[in-house]
Design a protein around this motif. Structure first.
Motif, PDB file in Angstrom:
ATOM      1  N   ASP A  25       0.806  -1.218   0.000  1.00  0.00           N
ATOM      2  CA  ASP A  25       0.000   0.000   0.000  1.00  0.00           C
ATOM      3  C   ASP A  25       0.840   1.269   0.000  1.00  0.00           C
ATOM      4  N   ARG A  26       1.942   1.280   0.756  1.00  0.00           N
ATOM      5  CA  ARG A  26       2.713   2.512   0.895  1.00  0.00           C
ATOM      6  C   ARG A  26       3.966   2.536   0.019  1.00  0.00           C
ATOM      7  N   LEU A  27       4.587   1.376  -0.196  1.00  0.00           N
ATOM      8  CA  LEU A  27       5.784   1.338  -1.044  1.00  0.00           C
ATOM      9  C   LEU A  27       5.471   0.822  -2.443  1.00  0.00           C
ATOM     10  N   HIS A  28       4.209   0.446  -2.668  1.00  0.00           N
ATOM     11  CA  HIS A  28       3.689   0.093  -3.999  1.00  0.00           C
ATOM     12  C   HIS A  28       4.415  -1.097  -4.637  1.00  0.00           C
ATOM     13  N   GLN A  29       4.731  -2.104  -3.820  1.00  0.00           N
ATOM     14  CA  GLN A  29       5.298  -3.338  -4.346  1.00  0.00           C
ATOM     15  C   GLN A  29       4.162  -4.266  -4.765  1.00  0.00           C
ATOM     16  N   ASP A  30       4.433  -5.137  -5.752  1.00  0.00           N
ATOM     17  CA  ASP A  30       3.417  -6.136  -6.084  1.00  0.00           C
ATOM     18  C   ASP A  30       3.419  -7.228  -5.023  1.00  0.00           C
ATOM     19  N   SER A  31       2.402  -8.082  -5.069  1.00  0.00           N
ATOM     20  CA  SER A  31       2.213  -9.070  -3.997  1.00  0.00           C
ATOM     21  C   SER A  31       3.404 -10.017  -3.872  1.00  0.00           C
ATOM     22  N   LYS A  32       3.929 -10.478  -5.004  1.00  0.00           N
ATOM     23  CA  LYS A  32       5.048 -11.420  -4.959  1.00  0.00           C
ATOM     24  C   LYS A  32       6.297 -10.770  -4.371  1.00  0.00           C
ATOM     25  N   ALA A  33       6.604  -9.538  -4.800  1.00  0.00           N
ATOM     26  CA  ALA A  33       7.783  -8.842  -4.283  1.00  0.00           C
ATOM     27  C   ALA A  33       7.635  -8.567  -2.793  1.00  0.00           C
ATOM     28  N   ALA A  34       6.414  -8.173  -2.382  1.00  0.00           N
ATOM     29  CA  ALA A  34       6.179  -7.889  -0.969  1.00  0.00           C
ATOM     30  C   ALA A  34       6.344  -9.147  -0.120  1.00  0.00           C
ATOM     31  N   ALA A  35       5.795 -10.273  -0.614  1.00  0.00           N
ATOM     32  CA  ALA A  35       5.916 -11.534   0.127  1.00  0.00           C
ATOM     33  C   ALA A  35       7.374 -11.964   0.244  1.00  0.00           C
ATOM     34  N   ASN A  36       8.135 -11.827  -0.835  1.00  0.00           N
ATOM     35  CA  ASN A  36       9.557 -12.177  -0.793  1.00  0.00           C
ATOM     36  C   ASN A  36      10.331 -11.264   0.154  1.00  0.00           C
ATOM     37  N   SER A  37       9.963  -9.980   0.182  1.00  0.00           N
ATOM     38  CA  SER A  37      10.629  -9.040   1.085  1.00  0.00           C
ATOM     39  C   SER A  37      10.419  -9.443   2.545  1.00  0.00           C
ATOM     40  N   VAL A  38       9.193  -9.858   2.867  1.00  0.00           N
ATOM     41  CA  VAL A  38       8.895 -10.285   4.239  1.00  0.00           C
ATOM     42  C   VAL A  38       9.673 -11.549   4.584  1.00  0.00           C
ATOM     43  N   SER A  73      16.796  -1.384  18.609  1.00  0.00           N
ATOM     44  CA  SER A  73      15.371  -1.512  18.299  1.00  0.00           C
ATOM     45  C   SER A  73      14.663  -0.166  18.371  1.00  0.00           C
ATOM     46  N   VAL A  74      14.988   0.631  19.386  1.00  0.00           N
ATOM     47  CA  VAL A  74      14.360   1.941  19.521  1.00  0.00           C
ATOM     48  C   VAL A  74      14.645   2.801  18.287  1.00  0.00           C
ATOM     49  N   VAL A  75      15.919   2.844  17.872  1.00  0.00           N
ATOM     50  CA  VAL A  75      16.295   3.599  16.675  1.00  0.00           C
ATOM     51  C   VAL A  75      15.524   3.082  15.462  1.00  0.00           C
ATOM     52  N   ALA A  76      15.395   1.758  15.363  1.00  0.00           N
ATOM     53  CA  ALA A  76      14.705   1.151  14.220  1.00  0.00           C
ATOM     54  C   ALA A  76      13.237   1.555  14.177  1.00  0.00           C
ATOM     55  N   TYR A  77      12.547   1.473  15.323  1.00  0.00           N
ATOM     56  CA  TYR A  77      11.122   1.799  15.347  1.00  0.00           C
ATOM     57  C   TYR A  77      10.871   3.283  15.087  1.00  0.00           C
ATOM     58  N   VAL A  78      11.781   4.132  15.542  1.00  0.00           N
ATOM     59  CA  VAL A  78      11.651   5.556  15.248  1.00  0.00           C
ATOM     60  C   VAL A  78      11.761   5.791  13.739  1.00  0.00           C
ATOM     61  N   ALA A  79      12.729   5.149  13.106  1.00  0.00           N
ATOM     62  CA  ALA A  79      12.899   5.285  11.650  1.00  0.00           C
ATOM     63  C   ALA A  79      11.668   4.775  10.909  1.00  0.00           C
ATOM     64  N   LEU A  80      11.119   3.654  11.339  1.00  0.00           N
ATOM     65  CA  LEU A  80       9.918   3.101  10.705  1.00  0.00           C
ATOM     66  C   LEU A  80       8.725   4.033  10.879  1.00  0.00           C
ATOM     67  N   THR A  81       8.609   4.632  12.066  1.00  0.00           N
ATOM     68  CA  THR A  81       7.496   5.553  12.332  1.00  0.00           C
ATOM     69  C   THR A  81       7.577   6.786  11.439  1.00  0.00           C
ATOM     70  N   VAL A  82       8.788   7.332  11.292  1.00  0.00           N
ATOM     71  CA  VAL A  82       8.978   8.502  10.426  1.00  0.00           C
ATOM     72  C   VAL A  82       8.556   8.167   8.993  1.00  0.00           C
ATOM     73  N   CYS A  83       8.955   6.998   8.518  1.00  0.00           N
ATOM     74  CA  CYS A  83       8.577   6.580   7.163  1.00  0.00           C
ATOM     75  C   CYS A  83       7.066   6.389   7.037  1.00  0.00           C
ATOM     76  N   ALA A  84       6.470   5.737   8.047  1.00  0.00           N
ATOM     77  CA  ALA A  84       5.037   5.453   7.983  1.00  0.00           C
ATOM     78  C   ALA A  84       4.206   6.722   8.018  1.00  0.00           C
ATOM     79  N   ALA A  85       4.694   7.748   8.715  1.00  0.00           N
ATOM     80  CA  ALA A  85       3.944   8.999   8.842  1.00  0.00           C
ATOM     81  C   ALA A  85       4.132   9.927   7.644  1.00  0.00           C
ATOM     82  N   ALA A  86       5.151   9.645   6.829  1.00  0.00           N
ATOM     83  CA  ALA A  86       5.440  10.514   5.686  1.00  0.00           C
ATOM     84  C   ALA A  86       4.425  10.328   4.574  1.00  0.00           C
ATOM     85  N   ALA A  87       4.181  11.432   3.851  1.00  0.00           N
ATOM     86  CA  ALA A  87       3.254  11.353   2.719  1.00  0.00           C
ATOM     87  C   ALA A  87       3.806  10.460   1.620  1.00  0.00           C
ATOM     88  N   ALA A  88       5.127  10.533   1.406  1.00  0.00           N
ATOM     89  CA  ALA A  88       5.790   9.689   0.410  1.00  0.00           C
ATOM     90  C   ALA A  88       6.989   9.028   1.087  1.00  0.00           C
TER      91      ALA A  88
END
Length: 524
Positions: A25-38, A73-88
């Motif tokens: 939804d946010r990084l616009h990967q297709d289903s196969k690429a997203a599943a492989n990334s996970v 982990s704290v640094v990681a979650y902060v970085a993820l939050t910044v990305c998730a809150a960004a418009a792009a």
């Protein structure tokens, strides 16, 4: 420690459970690429757990390893939050945060070992409390997964990704605070003892150099250094291990020859304790192997169980319950079984067996292996009924669960198989935590605890390989096969019967392993 782990797992499951949807939804990967990334991210996290365990045992110690990785982990979650809150959101920044989060969560085997260290296993009461700790520690993980995988996933899907990732970031900060707040109360700190890989290599090299030397008949003739405190002088903070008769060829590494006196070297002469360290690890490997097939059957909850459930009626009145949500009954089953096992099953078993833990660790894991076979039978039985419903209503091609058309069979008929899987998990997975910790040498407990993580990772790979092989092998000659794209024309029941047979066979092999296994003994 359980409170700390609960916060950690709320954060972890809030991200991991819905990660594939964020990537789409946010990084616009297709289903196969997203599943492989996970899949790639999870695999890397499993590998990194061994790195964290190695650092804890060899150099940093368990306390400082946990503190360091939690800050990551704290640094990681902060970085993820910044990305998730960004418009792009920036894909590069998101992946940096994601893999830092995988690195931070890799400390799980170290957390398990550090928690077990807080109990004195030299007396019966200490061993009882330690065994109970592993039960309640695992319970905290399930509470965390329940909250993170439901409440926070709902927040991400219905409110905003920014808030859905911001709350896990807050939980990671609380986890650090809780851990550091307990610093003064932690009673035992296992000091780092140097590289366990080096010590293992020294035994192998020394034994190979002396392959022509005959090992003495009596263990008292083997080499063992002792410090003034009665501990092994070559392994800091580790209790001496008693000699065992298995893998006798390794004893040659502890045979002192004239050349050893002239040129003393740890690559030529090792202590009995050092040799027994390697023996402990070798004895754990067959037990680890039995857990691989268990994990391969266990992870059907997130694959073939979902395929089965997607075709069933998900409605309760006008309320729709997706098939994937039914797995919550497995988590609830675990949460109910943990106190039942700890407060009811263990005391009753203790009266019958006389064993301080109710069951031996090997017996506990064996029960779980057998119970999982029952879960596969339950899944297969439901599949037989599902196929009968398909045939009665002629819905081979009109019902695939994707067009709003479902079989007149409720998805809640899957609940029994999920509940039984939860029971198997309590016996085997918690048993593994306790077993790999207890049977590891003192200076290798984090690393050996990581073996249960490796077992689960290999089980995932085996499951993928098994599904691929079965699908291709049964689809020859133009047949649909057992697991086709149009699942209603498949034979999932035969696949579940196969898993049940493999589980039963695994139990049979495990009984031989358990009979062969020799429990670790220390020298007081």
């Amino acid at each position: 420690m359980p409170v700390n782990s609960c916060f950690q797992h709320i954060a972890y499951f809030a991200v991991s459970t819905n990660l594939v949807n964020f990537l789409r939804d946010r990084l616009h990967q297709d289903s196969k690429a997203a599943a492989n990334s996970v899949t790639n991210w999870r695999g890397t996290s499993y590998v990194m757990s061994l790195v964290a365990a190695f650092l804890a045992d060899a150099f940093l110690g368990r306390y400082w390893t946990i503190a360091l990785f939690m800050l990551v982990s704290v640094v990681a979650y902060v970085a993820l939050t910044v990305c998730a809150a960004a418009a792009a959101p920036s894909a590069a920044m998101f992946y940096v945060g994601l893999y830092l989060q995988g690195l931070g969560c890799a400390m799980q085997p170290v957390v398990t070992s550090f928690g077990g260290d807080q109990f004195d296993d030299s007396d019966e009461e200490g061993r009882r409390r330690q065994s109970s700790f592993f039960n309640w520690f695992y319970q905290s993980l399930n509470v965390g997964s329940l909250i993170g995988g439901t409440v926070l996933v709902w927040v991400q899907s219905n409110i905003s990704w920014g808030l859905g990732y911001g709350i896990p970031a807050l939980c990671s900060v609380l986890a650090v605070a809780v851990f550091l707040a307990g610093t003064g109360a932690y009673r035992r700190h296992q000091p780092p003892a140097g590289s366990p890989i080096t010590r293992v290599a020294q035994v192998v090299v020394a034994a190979a150099r002396k392959w022509r030397v005959e090992a003495p008949a009596h263990a008292s003739e083997l080499h063992e250094c002792e410090g003034d405190d009665g501990m092994s002088a070559t392994i800091q903070g580790s209790r001496r291990l008693a000699h065992t008769d298995q893998f006798r060829f390794l004893d040659k590494a502890a045979v002192e020859t004239a050349g050893d006196k002239a040129r003393p070297s740890p690559w030529r002469l090792c202590t009995v304790t050092q040799v027994e360290e390697l023996k402990c690890v070798l004895r754990l490997l067959p037990v680890l192997a039995s857990g691989i097939l268990f994990s391969a059957a266990y992870v059907q909850m997130s694959s073939t169980f979902i395929l089965q459930g997607d075709t069933l009626d998900p409605y309760v009145g006008s309320f729709r319950v997706p098939a994937a949500v039914i797995s919550i009954f497995e988590t609830i089953s675990v949460m109910l079984w943990v106190p039942l096992y700890d407060r009811v099953v263990v005391p009753l078993a203790r009266r019958v067996t006389g064993h301080e833990r109710g069951f031996t660790q090997l017996a506990r894991m064996g029960v779980g292996l057998a119970v999982l076979a029952v879960a596969m039978v339950a899944a297969g039985t439901l599949e037989v009924e599902r196929r009968c419903v398909i045939a009665r209503h002629g819905m081979f091609d009109t019902n695939d669960g994707m067009d709003g058309m479902y079989l007149p069979l409720s998805v809640f008929w899957q609940v029994p198989q999920y509940v039984v899987v939860g029971a198997a998990e309590v016996f085997t997975f918690i048993g593994q935590l306790e077993f790999f910790y207890d049977q590891a040498p003192d200076a290798m407990r984090s690393l050996c605890s990581g073996l249960s993580t490796v077992s689960f990772a290999l089980g995932n790979y085996l499951s993928s390989a098994l599904v691929t092989v079965v699908a291709r092998a049964t689809a020859r000659g133009g047949r649909d096969g057992w697991i086709p794209d149009e699942i209603n024309r498949g034979r999932l029941d035969d696949f579940f019967w196969l898993l049940a047979v493999l589980c039963v066979g695994n139990v049979g092999v495990y009984l031989l392993i358990a009979r062969w296994y020799t429990y670790k003994k220390t020298v007081d």
